[in-house]
Design a protein around this motif. Structure first.
Motif, PDB file in Angstrom:
ATOM      1  N   PHE A  17       0.857  -1.173   0.000  1.00 27.57           N
ATOM      2  CA  PHE A  17       0.000   0.000   0.000  1.00 27.57           C
ATOM      3  C   PHE A  17       0.903   1.236   0.000  1.00 27.57           C
ATOM      4  CE2 PHE A  17      -2.631   3.172   2.166  1.00 27.57           C
ATOM      5  CZ  PHE A  17      -3.822   3.017   1.488  1.00 27.57           C
ATOM      6  N   PRO A  18       0.585   2.339  -0.703  1.00 27.67           N
ATOM      7  CA  PRO A  18      -0.687   2.615  -1.380  1.00 27.67           C
ATOM      8  C   PRO A  18      -0.738   2.222  -2.844  1.00 27.67           C
ATOM      9  CG  PRO A  18       0.609   4.596  -1.309  1.00 27.67           C
ATOM     10  CD  PRO A  18       1.436   3.549  -0.635  1.00 27.67           C
ATOM     11  N   ARG A  19       0.295   1.545  -3.362  1.00 29.59           N
ATOM     12  CA  ARG A  19       0.251   1.169  -4.773  1.00 29.59           C
ATOM     13  C   ARG A  19      -0.927   0.250  -5.083  1.00 29.59           C
ATOM     14  NH1 ARG A  19       5.892   0.936  -3.616  1.00 29.59           N
ATOM     15  NH2 ARG A  19       7.111   2.412  -4.852  1.00 29.59           N
ATOM     16  N   ALA A  20      -1.360  -0.506  -4.085  1.00 25.83           N
ATOM     17  CA  ALA A  20      -2.425  -1.478  -4.301  1.00 25.83           C
ATOM     18  C   ALA A  20      -3.775  -0.995  -3.784  1.00 25.83           C
ATOM     19  CB  ALA A  20      -2.061  -2.801  -3.638  1.00 25.83           C
ATOM     20  N   ASP A  21      -3.961   0.316  -3.675  1.00 20.66           N
ATOM     21  CA  ASP A  21      -5.219   0.810  -3.116  1.00 20.66           C
ATOM     22  C   ASP A  21      -6.416   0.435  -3.984  1.00 20.66           C
ATOM     23  OD1 ASP A  21      -4.415   2.465  -5.140  1.00 20.66           O
ATOM     24  OD2 ASP A  21      -4.707   4.343  -4.045  1.00 20.66           O
ATOM     25  N   LEU A  22      -6.248   0.412  -5.314  1.00 20.41           N
ATOM     26  CA  LEU A  22      -7.349   0.014  -6.192  1.00 20.41           C
ATOM     27  C   LEU A  22      -7.721  -1.444  -5.963  1.00 20.41           C
ATOM     28  CD1 LEU A  22      -9.332   0.558  -8.441  1.00 20.41           C
ATOM     29  CD2 LEU A  22      -7.509   0.086 -10.110  1.00 20.41           C
ATOM     30  N   VAL A  23      -6.733  -2.293  -5.748  1.00 22.63           N
ATOM     31  CA  VAL A  23      -6.997  -3.710  -5.459  1.00 22.63           C
ATOM     32  C   VAL A  23      -7.844  -3.843  -4.191  1.00 22.63           C
ATOM     33  CG1 VAL A  23      -5.945  -5.927  -4.858  1.00 22.63           C
ATOM     34  CG2 VAL A  23      -4.884  -4.462  -6.577  1.00 22.63           C
ATOM     35  N   LEU A  24      -7.461  -3.115  -3.156  1.00 24.10           N
ATOM     36  CA  LEU A  24      -8.178  -3.186  -1.881  1.00 24.10           C
ATOM     37  C   LEU A  24      -9.611  -2.655  -2.007  1.00 24.10           C
ATOM     38  CD1 LEU A  24      -5.294  -1.986   0.451  1.00 24.10           C
ATOM     39  CD2 LEU A  24      -6.146  -4.317   0.191  1.00 24.10           C
ATOM     40  N   LEU A  25      -9.799  -1.622  -2.795  1.00 25.10           N
ATOM     41  CA  LEU A  25     -11.142  -1.077  -2.980  1.00 25.10           C
ATOM     42  C   LEU A  25     -12.024  -2.050  -3.759  1.00 25.10           C
ATOM     43  CD1 LEU A  25     -10.351   2.679  -3.710  1.00 25.10           C
ATOM     44  CD2 LEU A  25     -11.392   1.725  -1.656  1.00 25.10           C
ATOM     45  N   LEU A  26     -11.464  -2.715  -4.735  1.00 23.78           N
ATOM     46  CA  LEU A  26     -12.230  -3.728  -5.472  1.00 23.78           C
ATOM     47  C   LEU A  26     -12.650  -4.874  -4.553  1.00 23.78           C
ATOM     48  CD1 LEU A  26     -10.192  -3.877  -8.808  1.00 23.78           C
ATOM     49  CD2 LEU A  26     -12.569  -3.144  -8.565  1.00 23.78           C
ATOM     50  N   LEU A  27     -11.752  -5.293  -3.685  1.00 23.24           N
ATOM     51  CA  LEU A  27     -12.086  -6.353  -2.743  1.00 23.24           C
ATOM     52  C   LEU A  27     -13.156  -5.894  -1.758  1.00 23.24           C
ATOM     53  CD1 LEU A  27      -8.522  -7.792  -1.996  1.00 23.24           C
ATOM     54  CD2 LEU A  27     -10.269  -8.708  -3.528  1.00 23.24           C
ATOM     55  N   SER A  28     -13.103  -4.632  -1.367  1.00 24.55           N
ATOM     56  CA  SER A  28     -14.123  -4.075  -0.474  1.00 24.55           C
ATOM     57  C   SER A  28     -15.491  -4.075  -1.161  1.00 24.55           C
ATOM     58  CB  SER A  28     -13.743  -2.645  -0.069  1.00 24.55           C
ATOM     59  OG  SER A  28     -12.472  -2.612   0.535  1.00 24.55           O
ATOM     60  N   PHE A  29     -15.500  -3.746  -2.436  1.00 26.02           N
ATOM     61  CA  PHE A  29     -16.732  -3.759  -3.223  1.00 26.02           C
ATOM     62  C   PHE A  29     -17.318  -5.175  -3.253  1.00 26.02           C
ATOM     63  CE2 PHE A  29     -19.009  -3.715  -7.373  1.00 26.02           C
ATOM     64  CZ  PHE A  29     -19.896  -2.673  -7.109  1.00 26.02           C
ATOM     65  N   ALA A  30     -16.456  -6.170  -3.456  1.00 26.88           N
ATOM     66  CA  ALA A  30     -16.906  -7.567  -3.469  1.00 26.88           C
ATOM     67  C   ALA A  30     -17.470  -7.979  -2.120  1.00 26.88           C
ATOM     68  CB  ALA A  30     -15.742  -8.481  -3.856  1.00 26.88           C
ATOM     69  N   THR A  31     -16.884  -7.487  -1.044  1.00 28.67           N
ATOM     70  CA  THR A  31     -17.387  -7.799   0.299  1.00 28.67           C
ATOM     71  C   THR A  31     -18.821  -7.318   0.471  1.00 28.67           C
ATOM     72  OG1 THR A  31     -15.155  -7.616   1.206  1.00 28.67           O
ATOM     73  CG2 THR A  31     -16.983  -7.504   2.766  1.00 28.67           C
ATOM     74  N   GLY A  32     -19.073  -6.074   0.071  1.00 30.65           N
ATOM     75  CA  GLY A  32     -20.422  -5.538   0.177  1.00 30.65           C
ATOM     76  C   GLY A  32     -21.418  -6.344  -0.639  1.00 30.65           C
TER      77      GLY A  32
END
Length: 274
Positions: A17-32
């Motif tokens: 992080f923060p290079r992988a912030d988009l990856v983490l946000l996509l995973l958060s979207f999948a969680t929801g």
């Protein structure tokens, strides 16, 4: 360096992080997306364990309510912990923050969602009190792994699975109202909460109009997209030192480099010396 060596070096590069912030946000979207389905159809959360702790405690206390299933709550919690444990321990002994390891973990999670969706679509598994426990176990295992993988990307405001702590940290932040460029942690928390909330809305819409199968397919696609993004984000790889003449000669003898590659290295070393 040969193409194979370059590929190995690239895949072995560490991602943080923060290079992988988009990856983490996509995973958060999948969680929801998924937790809307599992709570409404399976009677438990598979990513947010806070709710399951409440359900378990209420069930043990004998509280009677249609949404309280102590057996499903404890199944989810146990499998979530198992997924976290397995991914965390594997990272310690195998991959760590390396690109190939994180990519593999996310692909396996995505594959789990696709297989589960196929089993539901073909009616091999039907939503019932017995099969619900199996579905909860598999999905919780995947999200426990996701949570651990997210932590491997360093300490970050984007946990991908826990919104409560992000909300607390956001509103307790003494720098809450500073400019956009002055508080990146706050910006990431806002993005995480917003993306998670958007995921619940999208997941709910898909579930209402397409059913649980398509909800799981969508979550699997989002996870797969996150894995693809991992392949292109910048890593922490440092500039590789130029090999010595002795190393050049040894590489030629071992067939690792061509004579032309060695000459190119020699010219580069000569230029550097001048």
């Amino acid at each position: 360096m040969t193409s194979t060596a370059k590929l190995r070096a690239y895949l072995s590069d560490e991602i943080a992080f923060p290079r992988a912030d988009l990856v983490l946000l996509l995973l958060s979207f999948a969680t929801g997306i998924v937790d809307v389905f599992t709570f409404s159809k399976l009677g438990a959360f598979v990513a947010n364990m806070t709710g399951n702790v409440v359900f378990l405690g209420a069930g043990i206390a004998g509280v009677q309510h249609s949404s309280i299933h102590a057996d499903r709550a404890i199944t989810s919690m146990a499998c979530f912990c198992a997924g976290s444990f397995l991914t965390g321990q594997l990272s310690t002994h195998v991959g760590g923050k390396r690109r190939w390891f994180l990519f593999l973990i996310l692909c396996l999670q995505s594959l789990t969602f696709f297989i589960t969706a196929i089993l539901l679509y073909t009616s091999v598994i039907r939503l019932s009190s017995e099969s619900n426990l199996a579905l909860i176990a598999v999905l919780s295992l995947a999200f426990g792994s996701q949570g651990a993988a997210g932590r491997l990307l360093a300490s970050t405001p984007i946990t991908t699975v826990v919104v409560t702590s992000a909300m607390f940290d956001l509103f307790a932040d003494p720098k809450l109202f500073v400019g956009l460029k002055e508080n990146t942690a706050r910006n990431h928390r806002v993005a995480f909460i917003g993306v998670f909330f958007a995921g619940t809305i999208v997941g709910g819409e898909v579930m209402v109009h397409g059913g649980g199968t398509f909800t799981l397919v969508l979550a699997g696609l989002v996870k797969l997209l996150a894995a693809m993004v991992l392949l292109v984000v910048k890593g922490k790889r440092k500039e590789v030192e130029r090999p010595s003449e002795e190393e050049d000669a040894g590489a030629v003898r071992e067939g690792q480099w061509t004579r032309e590659e060695v000459e190119a290295h020699a010219n580069a070393n000569g230029a550097a010396a001048r």
